[in-house]
Design an enzyme around this catalytic site. Sequence first.
Site, PDB file in Angstrom:
ATOM      1  N   HIS A  19      15.634  21.788  26.590  1.00 43.26           N
ATOM      2  CA  HIS A  19      14.913  21.740  25.384  1.00 43.26           C
ATOM      3  C   HIS A  19      15.308  22.706  24.390  1.00 43.26           C
ATOM      4  O   HIS A  19      16.409  23.513  24.852  1.00 43.26           O
ATOM      5  CB  HIS A  19      13.318  21.668  25.464  1.00 43.26           C
ATOM      6  CG  HIS A  19      12.791  22.766  26.250  1.00 43.26           C
ATOM      7  ND1 HIS A  19      12.794  24.085  25.572  1.00 43.26           N
ATOM      8  CD2 HIS A  19      12.226  22.859  27.509  1.00 43.26           C
ATOM      9  CE1 HIS A  19      12.347  24.737  26.527  1.00 43.26           C
ATOM     10  NE2 HIS A  19      11.617  24.133  27.576  1.00 43.26           N
ATOM     11  N   HIS A  22      15.980  26.380  25.544  1.00 43.41           N
ATOM     12  CA  HIS A  22      17.273  26.582  26.340  1.00 43.41           C
ATOM     13  C   HIS A  22      18.250  26.632  25.269  1.00 43.41           C
ATOM     14  O   HIS A  22      19.110  27.638  25.333  1.00 43.41           O
ATOM     15  CB  HIS A  22      17.591  25.654  27.350  1.00 43.41           C
ATOM     16  CG  HIS A  22      16.346  25.332  28.159  1.00 43.41           C
ATOM     17  ND1 HIS A  22      15.800  24.097  28.517  1.00 43.41           N
ATOM     18  CD2 HIS A  22      15.910  26.172  29.209  1.00 43.41           C
ATOM     19  CE1 HIS A  22      14.918  24.244  29.274  1.00 43.41           C
ATOM     20  NE2 HIS A  22      14.883  25.375  30.013  1.00 43.41           N
ATOM     21  N   CYS A 127       3.031  30.646  42.584  1.00 41.26           N
ATOM     22  CA  CYS A 127       3.183  29.484  41.675  1.00 41.26           C
ATOM     23  C   CYS A 127       4.618  28.895  41.830  1.00 41.26           C
ATOM     24  O   CYS A 127       5.588  29.295  41.739  1.00 41.26           O
ATOM     25  CB  CYS A 127       2.975  29.919  40.226  1.00 41.26           C
ATOM     26  SG  CYS A 127       3.528  28.497  38.998  1.00 41.26           S
ATOM     27  N   CYS A 130       6.705  28.415  38.778  1.00 39.63           N
ATOM     28  CA  CYS A 130       7.429  29.724  38.378  1.00 39.63           C
ATOM     29  C   CYS A 130       8.394  30.124  39.362  1.00 39.63           C
ATOM     30  O   CYS A 130       9.274  30.729  39.371  1.00 39.63           O
ATOM     31  CB  CYS A 130       6.621  30.709  38.239  1.00 39.63           C
ATOM     32  SG  CYS A 130       5.307  30.749  36.746  1.00 39.63           S
ATOM     33  N   CYS A 145      -2.190  29.983  37.055  1.00 37.01           N
ATOM     34  CA  CYS A 145      -0.841  30.576  36.656  1.00 37.01           C
ATOM     35  C   CYS A 145      -1.243  30.744  35.311  1.00 37.01           C
ATOM     36  O   CYS A 145      -1.512  29.889  34.554  1.00 37.01           O
ATOM     37  CB  CYS A 145       0.162  29.878  36.978  1.00 37.01           C
ATOM     38  SG  CYS A 145       1.755  30.350  36.141  1.00 37.01           S
ATOM     39  N   HIS A 148       1.768  28.239  33.455  1.00 37.76           N
ATOM     40  CA  HIS A 148       1.178  26.725  33.754  1.00 37.76           C
ATOM     41  C   HIS A 148       0.003  26.428  33.841  1.00 37.76           C
ATOM     42  O   HIS A 148       0.092  25.271  33.767  1.00 37.76           O
ATOM     43  CB  HIS A 148       2.297  26.434  35.000  1.00 37.76           C
ATOM     44  CG  HIS A 148       3.777  26.670  34.843  1.00 37.76           C
ATOM     45  ND1 HIS A 148       4.344  27.879  35.306  1.00 37.76           N
ATOM     46  CD2 HIS A 148       4.744  26.040  34.189  1.00 37.76           C
ATOM     47  CE1 HIS A 148       5.688  27.801  35.095  1.00 37.76           C
ATOM     48  NE2 HIS A 148       5.881  26.848  34.347  1.00 37.76           N
ATOM     49  N   LYS A 297       3.905  28.411  23.842  1.00 39.92           N
ATOM     50  CA  LYS A 297       5.470  28.567  24.256  1.00 39.92           C
ATOM     51  C   LYS A 297       5.996  27.171  24.400  1.00 39.92           C
ATOM     52  O   LYS A 297       5.130  26.368  25.181  1.00 39.92           O
ATOM     53  CB  LYS A 297       5.878  29.161  25.494  1.00 39.92           C
ATOM     54  CG  LYS A 297       7.104  29.367  25.937  1.00 39.92           C
ATOM     55  CD  LYS A 297       7.133  29.974  27.456  1.00 39.92           C
ATOM     56  CE  LYS A 297       8.490  29.757  28.047  1.00 39.92           C
ATOM     57  NZ  LYS A 297       8.448  29.361  29.256  1.00 39.92           N
ATOM     58  N   LYS A 300       9.151  22.866  29.614  1.00 36.03           N
ATOM     59  CA  LYS A 300       9.229  21.455  30.107  1.00 36.03           C
ATOM     60  C   LYS A 300       7.778  20.932  30.656  1.00 36.03           C
ATOM     61  O   LYS A 300       7.411  19.995  30.540  1.00 36.03           O
ATOM     62  CB  LYS A 300      10.289  21.608  31.163  1.00 36.03           C
ATOM     63  CG  LYS A 300      11.570  21.494  30.365  1.00 36.03           C
ATOM     64  CD  LYS A 300      12.650  21.743  31.339  1.00 36.03           C
ATOM     65  CE  LYS A 300      12.727  23.248  32.097  1.00 36.03           C
ATOM     66  NZ  LYS A 300      14.099  23.547  32.498  1.00 36.03           N
TER      67      LYS A 300
HETATM   68  O1  ME8 Z   1      13.557  30.555  34.329  1.00 35.72           O
HETATM   69  N1  ME8 Z   1      11.516  30.124  23.699  1.00 35.72           N
HETATM   70  O2  ME8 Z   1      14.969  28.752  34.070  1.00 35.72           O
HETATM   71  P1  ME8 Z   1      14.177  27.907  32.770  1.00 35.72           P
HETATM   72  C1  ME8 Z   1      12.560  30.732  23.947  1.00 35.72           C
HETATM   73  N2  ME8 Z   1      16.210  29.395  36.218  1.00 35.72           N
HETATM   74  N3  ME8 Z   1      13.468  30.341  25.040  1.00 35.72           N
HETATM   75  C2  ME8 Z   1      13.055  29.826  25.958  1.00 35.72           C
HETATM   76  C3  ME8 Z   1      11.985  28.882  25.862  1.00 35.72           C
HETATM   77  C4  ME8 Z   1      11.225  29.063  24.567  1.00 35.72           C
HETATM   78  N4  ME8 Z   1       9.960  28.397  24.406  1.00 35.72           N
HETATM   79  N5  ME8 Z   1      11.793  28.132  26.871  1.00 35.72           N
HETATM   80  C5  ME8 Z   1      12.946  28.413  27.578  1.00 35.72           C
HETATM   81  C6  ME8 Z   1      14.492  29.911  34.718  1.00 35.72           C
HETATM   82  N6  ME8 Z   1      13.425  29.531  27.121  1.00 35.72           N
HETATM   83  C7  ME8 Z   1      15.213  30.615  35.806  1.00 35.72           C
HETATM   84  C8  ME8 Z   1      16.166  31.623  35.217  1.00 35.72           C
HETATM   85  S1  ME8 Z   1      18.190  33.245  35.707  1.00 35.72           S
HETATM   86  C9  ME8 Z   1      19.032  33.942  37.066  1.00 35.72           C
HETATM   87  C10 ME8 Z   1      17.182  31.981  36.466  1.00 35.72           C
HETATM   88  C11 ME8 Z   1      14.717  29.976  27.731  1.00 35.72           C
HETATM   89  O3  ME8 Z   1      14.826  26.660  32.956  1.00 35.72           O
HETATM   90  C12 ME8 Z   1      14.789  31.512  27.782  1.00 35.72           C
HETATM   91  O4  ME8 Z   1      15.817  32.031  27.981  1.00 35.72           O
HETATM   92  O5  ME8 Z   1      12.680  27.952  32.845  1.00 35.72           O
HETATM   93  C13 ME8 Z   1      14.044  31.593  29.470  1.00 35.72           C
HETATM   94  O6  ME8 Z   1      14.202  32.770  29.536  1.00 35.72           O
HETATM   95  C14 ME8 Z   1      14.705  30.438  29.948  1.00 35.72           C
HETATM   96  O7  ME8 Z   1      14.896  29.504  28.861  1.00 35.72           O
HETATM   97  C15 ME8 Z   1      14.027  29.919  31.060  1.00 35.72           C
HETATM   98  O8  ME8 Z   1      14.765  28.898  31.413  1.00 35.72           O
END
Ligand code: ME8
Length: 501
Positions: A19, A22, A127, A130, A145, A148, A297, A300
């Site tokens: 989304h 990301h 969680c 998370c 959480c 979530h 925020k 997904k």
């Molecule tokens: O946390 N606003 O993956 P994830 C800004 N797999 N950035 C956002 C956002 C939002 N609303 N939503 C997501 C994970 N992001 C782990 C990470 S790293 C070794 C492992 C971005 O799919 C932002 O960079 O939940 C956030 O930190 C990341 O997506 C979380 O992606």
Amino acid sequence: MAVSFYVTTPIYYVNAAPHLGHAYTTIAADIIARHHRQRGEEVFFLTGTDEHGEPVADAAHAQGVEPQQLADRNSERFRALAPRLGASNDFFIRTTDPQHMAKVAEILTHVKDNGHVYLGTYEGWYCPKCADFKAENEVDDGARCPIHHIQLTREQEDNYFFALSSFQQALERLYEEQPEWVAPRSRYNEALSFIRSGLRDVPLTRHRLTWGVPVPWDEQHVFYVWFDALLNYVSALSYAREGEDLTGTFWPADCHLIAKDILRFHTIYWPALLLAAGLELPRRVFVHGYLLMEGEKMSKSLGNVLDPFAVIDRFGSDALRFYLMRDVSFGQDGSVSTAAFEQRYESELANEYGNLVARTVAMIGRYRGGTLSACELDTALAADFDGLPGRVCELIDRVELSLALDEIWQRVRRLNRYVEERAPWRLAKDPAAGPELDRVLATLAEGLRLISVLLHPYMPESTIKVLEVLGASEPSLAGESLRPGQIGRVGALEPLFPKGA
Ligand code: ME8
């Protein structure tokens, strides 16, 4: 030897499709990567997907497919997102890559051999969305959480633990000696106060899960997904380029970009793990804010998602990149909306930059047949443009991506005012004003070239079109490349940001 620069995004969970959140981090990392390439540095830009652990296993289970199947399907969507965003990543890592898994097993065995791992029992909140163990003070009322909003369960599990608490002093020292290592400052303070509140050991393995990297010394366990995931930043360098190990060139990373949701993992677990493994620490973690929709925020699991593919289809990736860096001050939370996007598209992209390009190119064509005369530039703009590239470099070095863009944008506006002040259409009617017209057109074209080079990391496609039309297509900041006098024959150009797109 060229200076090297290594920038990363988090690796994204494949429990659902990508989304805008990301896309945001990937775009920001791409801006940084492109900027450093412009400076002549050797850059490595890494993104990818995080495929193990409960969030993925549970989502697969809910859909009646194997975790690997879900991971394959969604990883592909993240891989496809990067080029659609205009992202120039050098590699796309998947944590299910066998080379990554082997590296995780190797490094974590080393951590154990170094005496930082022991067998214990975890009892507390967890969680599954998370994939995070939560302390009492980290859960909301009713054991929910805070991210979530789901009811958490108390877990009791025999696990191998990572002796995080033994790194308390080393981390305090790191924060003291390198105050820039976490930015912005508010996030540095947040991480430091977490450390000062007293670190507790954390599970390194999971006993009950099977979807993960098997623990070599005890096959009943897999590694806790966060340790597996964090190590991607190191493992990728060992196999991203066939037949080469890039670790010596690019490690330690110069900049890990993340949002604040994963602050603790990157600013506390990660440096402790690297110290335990005897590896160098990254130079900086930059924590940006959340993109908010309807005040919450985007996520997904919350389902309030704006589709970046749809935005790109209609307006192009440059417009999305620009909007996100312009409307939300990088490092802070900010709301995004279709209405604000359309407003910026029209007032800034179409009416300011687009119009500046169109009128500059058209006037050089109409009054001078597309050829600029060699002449001194107008000194009227010197005060506004002198030192601009250095200022932009300095801001991007501090990951102040919105401030740097604003510096550039003030010059877009300055050039439009310059057109109004000098009114080339009036000069063109006065035969005696020929040299003056030459100077105004050359000054405009040089100004436009400079801002297009500086804007290039933000809007790679459109700026290349502009630079090509100016006959100076190389968007380099290195050496003498910004010296005036390199503009060739000026061609014609379709509108860059058509209205009513
Ligand atoms: O946390 N606003 O993956 P994830 C800004 N797999 N950035 C956002 C956002 C939002 N609303 N939503 C997501 C994970 N992001 C782990 C990470 S790293 C070794 C492992 C971005 O799919 C932002 O960079 O939940 C956030 O930190 C990341 O997506 C979380 O992606």
